[in-house]
Design a protein around this motif. Sequence first.
Motif, PDB file in Angstrom:
ATOM      1  N   THR A 146      -3.510 -11.600  -0.020  1.00 42.02           N
ATOM      2  CA  THR A 146      -4.792 -11.383  -0.697  1.00 42.02           C
ATOM      3  C   THR A 146      -5.709 -12.596  -0.510  1.00 42.02           C
ATOM      4  OG1 THR A 146      -5.787 -10.546  -2.741  1.00 42.02           O
ATOM      5  CG2 THR A 146      -4.099 -12.247  -3.001  1.00 42.02           C
ATOM      6  N   THR A 147      -6.835 -12.574  -1.207  1.00 33.82           N
ATOM      7  CA  THR A 147      -7.862 -13.604  -1.038  1.00 33.82           C
ATOM      8  C   THR A 147      -7.927 -14.548  -2.240  1.00 33.82           C
ATOM      9  OG1 THR A 147     -10.281 -13.884  -1.119  1.00 33.82           O
ATOM     10  CG2 THR A 147      -9.433 -11.786  -1.843  1.00 33.82           C
ATOM     11  N   PRO A 148      -8.211 -15.818  -2.004  1.00 28.83           N
ATOM     12  CA  PRO A 148      -8.403 -16.716  -3.144  1.00 28.83           C
ATOM     13  C   PRO A 148      -9.817 -16.625  -3.732  1.00 28.83           C
ATOM     14  CG  PRO A 148      -8.369 -17.980  -1.096  1.00 28.83           C
ATOM     15  CD  PRO A 148      -8.227 -16.532  -0.712  1.00 28.83           C
ATOM     16  N   MET A 149     -10.738 -15.915  -3.049  1.00 29.41           N
ATOM     17  CA  MET A 149     -12.104 -15.758  -3.573  1.00 29.41           C
ATOM     18  C   MET A 149     -12.164 -14.468  -4.380  1.00 29.41           C
ATOM     19  SD  MET A 149     -14.390 -17.882  -3.615  1.00 29.41           S
ATOM     20  CE  MET A 149     -15.712 -16.841  -4.155  1.00 29.41           C
ATOM     21  N   THR A 150     -11.630 -14.521  -5.573  1.00 25.24           N
ATOM     22  CA  THR A 150     -11.593 -13.343  -6.433  1.00 25.24           C
ATOM     23  C   THR A 150     -11.402 -13.789  -7.867  1.00 25.24           C
ATOM     24  OG1 THR A 150     -10.501 -11.202  -6.801  1.00 25.24           O
ATOM     25  CG2 THR A 150      -9.076 -13.032  -6.163  1.00 25.24           C
ATOM     26  N   PHE A 151     -11.432 -12.812  -8.784  1.00 23.81           N
ATOM     27  CA  PHE A 151     -11.070 -13.118 -10.162  1.00 23.81           C
ATOM     28  C   PHE A 151      -9.539 -13.183 -10.239  1.00 23.81           C
ATOM     29  CE2 PHE A 151     -10.394 -11.496 -14.636  1.00 23.81           C
ATOM     30  CZ  PHE A 151     -10.760 -12.697 -15.237  1.00 23.81           C
ATOM     31  N   THR A 211       4.994 -12.110  -4.848  1.00 23.79           N
ATOM     32  CA  THR A 211       4.326 -13.404  -4.638  1.00 23.79           C
ATOM     33  C   THR A 211       2.994 -13.182  -3.929  1.00 23.79           C
ATOM     34  OG1 THR A 211       6.487 -14.429  -4.384  1.00 23.79           O
ATOM     35  CG2 THR A 211       4.607 -15.692  -3.551  1.00 23.79           C
ATOM     36  N   PRO A 212       1.895 -13.701  -4.497  1.00 26.66           N
ATOM     37  CA  PRO A 212       0.621 -13.610  -3.776  1.00 26.66           C
ATOM     38  C   PRO A 212       0.588 -14.636  -2.638  1.00 26.66           C
ATOM     39  CG  PRO A 212       0.308 -14.648  -5.940  1.00 26.66           C
ATOM     40  CD  PRO A 212       1.779 -14.376  -5.796  1.00 26.66           C
ATOM     41  N   VAL A 213       0.159 -14.185  -1.475  1.00 27.17           N
ATOM     42  CA  VAL A 213       0.008 -15.096  -0.326  1.00 27.17           C
ATOM     43  C   VAL A 213      -1.464 -15.050   0.061  1.00 27.17           C
ATOM     44  CG1 VAL A 213       0.637 -15.492   2.088  1.00 27.17           C
ATOM     45  CG2 VAL A 213       2.381 -14.709   0.465  1.00 27.17           C
ATOM     46  N   PHE A 214      -2.141 -16.175  -0.094  1.00 22.79           N
ATOM     47  CA  PHE A 214      -3.586 -16.176   0.158  1.00 22.79           C
ATOM     48  C   PHE A 214      -3.884 -16.397   1.635  1.00 22.79           C
ATOM     49  CE2 PHE A 214      -3.436 -17.857  -4.319  1.00 22.79           C
ATOM     50  CZ  PHE A 214      -4.019 -16.751  -4.909  1.00 22.79           C
ATOM     51  N   VAL A 215      -4.977 -15.772   2.101  1.00 21.86           N
ATOM     52  CA  VAL A 215      -5.555 -16.176   3.387  1.00 21.86           C
ATOM     53  C   VAL A 215      -7.051 -16.398   3.139  1.00 21.86           C
ATOM     54  CG1 VAL A 215      -3.870 -14.910   4.813  1.00 21.86           C
ATOM     55  CG2 VAL A 215      -6.046 -13.854   4.278  1.00 21.86           C
ATOM     56  N   ASP A 216      -7.653 -17.215   3.989  1.00 24.73           N
ATOM     57  CA  ASP A 216      -9.037 -17.620   3.754  1.00 24.73           C
ATOM     58  C   ASP A 216     -10.012 -16.466   4.050  1.00 24.73           C
ATOM     59  OD1 ASP A 216     -10.948 -19.360   2.884  1.00 24.73           O
ATOM     60  OD2 ASP A 216     -10.610 -20.895   4.423  1.00 24.73           O
ATOM     61  N   VAL A 217     -11.273 -16.701   3.703  1.00 22.59           N
ATOM     62  CA  VAL A 217     -12.289 -15.641   3.780  1.00 22.59           C
ATOM     63  C   VAL A 217     -13.329 -15.932   4.864  1.00 22.59           C
ATOM     64  CG1 VAL A 217     -11.998 -15.090   1.338  1.00 22.59           C
ATOM     65  CG2 VAL A 217     -13.746 -16.760   2.004  1.00 22.59           C
ATOM     66  N   GLU A 218     -14.148 -14.930   5.160  1.00 29.78           N
ATOM     67  CA  GLU A 218     -15.242 -15.090   6.133  1.00 29.78           C
ATOM     68  C   GLU A 218     -16.382 -15.863   5.463  1.00 29.78           C
ATOM     69  OE1 GLU A 218     -14.967 -10.534   7.929  1.00 29.78           O
ATOM     70  OE2 GLU A 218     -16.321 -10.990   6.281  1.00 29.78           O
ATOM     71  N   PRO A 219     -17.019 -16.790   6.175  1.00 32.14           N
ATOM     72  CA  PRO A 219     -18.115 -17.549   5.549  1.00 32.14           C
ATOM     73  C   PRO A 219     -19.325 -16.688   5.208  1.00 32.14           C
ATOM     74  CG  PRO A 219     -17.752 -18.277   7.824  1.00 32.14           C
ATOM     75  CD  PRO A 219     -16.688 -17.272   7.511  1.00 32.14           C
ATOM     76  N   GLU A 220     -19.579 -15.615   5.959  1.00 33.57           N
ATOM     77  CA  GLU A 220     -20.810 -14.821   5.739  1.00 33.57           C
ATOM     78  C   GLU A 220     -20.701 -13.892   4.536  1.00 33.57           C
ATOM     79  OE1 GLU A 220     -18.930 -14.253   8.588  1.00 33.57           O
ATOM     80  OE2 GLU A 220     -19.835 -15.936   9.669  1.00 33.57           O
ATOM     81  N   THR A 221     -19.479 -13.390   4.254  1.00 28.29           N
ATOM     82  CA  THR A 221     -19.338 -12.387   3.192  1.00 28.29           C
ATOM     83  C   THR A 221     -18.434 -12.815   2.045  1.00 28.29           C
ATOM     84  OG1 THR A 221     -17.402 -11.386   4.236  1.00 28.29           O
ATOM     85  CG2 THR A 221     -19.554 -10.504   4.888  1.00 28.29           C
TER      86      THR A 221
END
Length: 362
Positions: A59-64, A77-87
Amino acid sequence: MVYVLNSHFLTTGKVVDEFEKRLSQYLRCKRTVGVSSGTSALHLSLLAYGVGLGDEVITTPMTFIATPNSIIHAGATPVFVDVEPETANLDTNLIETAITPKTKAILPVHLYGQMCDMKTIREIADSYRLIVIEDAAHAIEGERDGVKVGQLGEAACFSFYPTKSITSGEGGAIAVNNEEVAERLRKLRLHGMSQGPAERYSKRYEHWDMEMLGWKYNMDNIQAALLLNQLENIEKYWQRREEICRMYEEAFMDDPQVTYLKTVPDSRSARLMFTILVPLEKRDKILWQLQEKGIGVAVNFRAVHLLTYYRQTYGYHRGVFPVSERIGDSTISLPLYPSLSDEEAEYVIKGVKDVTSSNGKI
Ligand SMILES: Cc1ncc(COP(=O)(O)O)c(C=O)c1O
């Protein structure tokens, strides 16, 4: 609404059934199941698809925090991956680097209303035999590449918390295209009982059984009545938020101090939030100065992996997801709701421009 309050049936019953039917029609999915929150929608969806102890969910770290917390509540276990800079949405180029033999599911979040690249996510999921649970708390009205939320995932989860596009105070729903899973979700939302209250009290008494271990996550008739009314106006509300977003976009298009995230071509953002990005070292001061002007700003969200629990439990630290960290440190959400007038939106724009251009004073 008053008809429910005057009735004998306040908990889960016919009004919930009616709301689920109308929401399924709106989403063009087979079934929806009303629950008590977006968090319980996520938790139950993971359980219904057998995600549990020993599994990893990308999942994403840019979330609630509700998103990764629900994964932990399911035992995984949540495994984060990074997000796109534009969205600020999950970067599909990074998903495969995080897949291990323990990966069971991908949990993309359609942040602020902009849908993730679901076609690519579905392809990746299919090639590794993974489940996709969409966190669509921000995106009931979302579409991308001809696909609506919930059409490519095994389940899509909605929230009716007061900041969402329709609200029942607290509330949530799960959209699925599989009848069997919908029936399992209906039982899981009510302790795993074989009959809900409507079946138990509307005909000759039959003993109920407990077929599985469930939770107390059912939506009630009061919540459903509040939502039914708003669902009829959902497109009108969306239209007004779209207009306000366009005003903001036009105002900040060439602003050297303020940028904003992009909507993707061939998509329809649900426009739940409008966030600007400001120089990160000044973000909090800008936020406070906007508040002093009476502007209702917020931060949605600081990157989850940097919050104390996630640092301590999973050993995350600054630097691991640089795009999320930069967005989380520089984001400010501007007021966005259908009753915001043009004059109020102009006041917000002027406030942001005044505060961000008075560099030295911040
Ligand atoms: C992205 C996201 N996912 C999940 C949730 C959880 O929804 P709820 O508050 O209804 O549990 C929220 C709530 O704000 C959210 O913003």
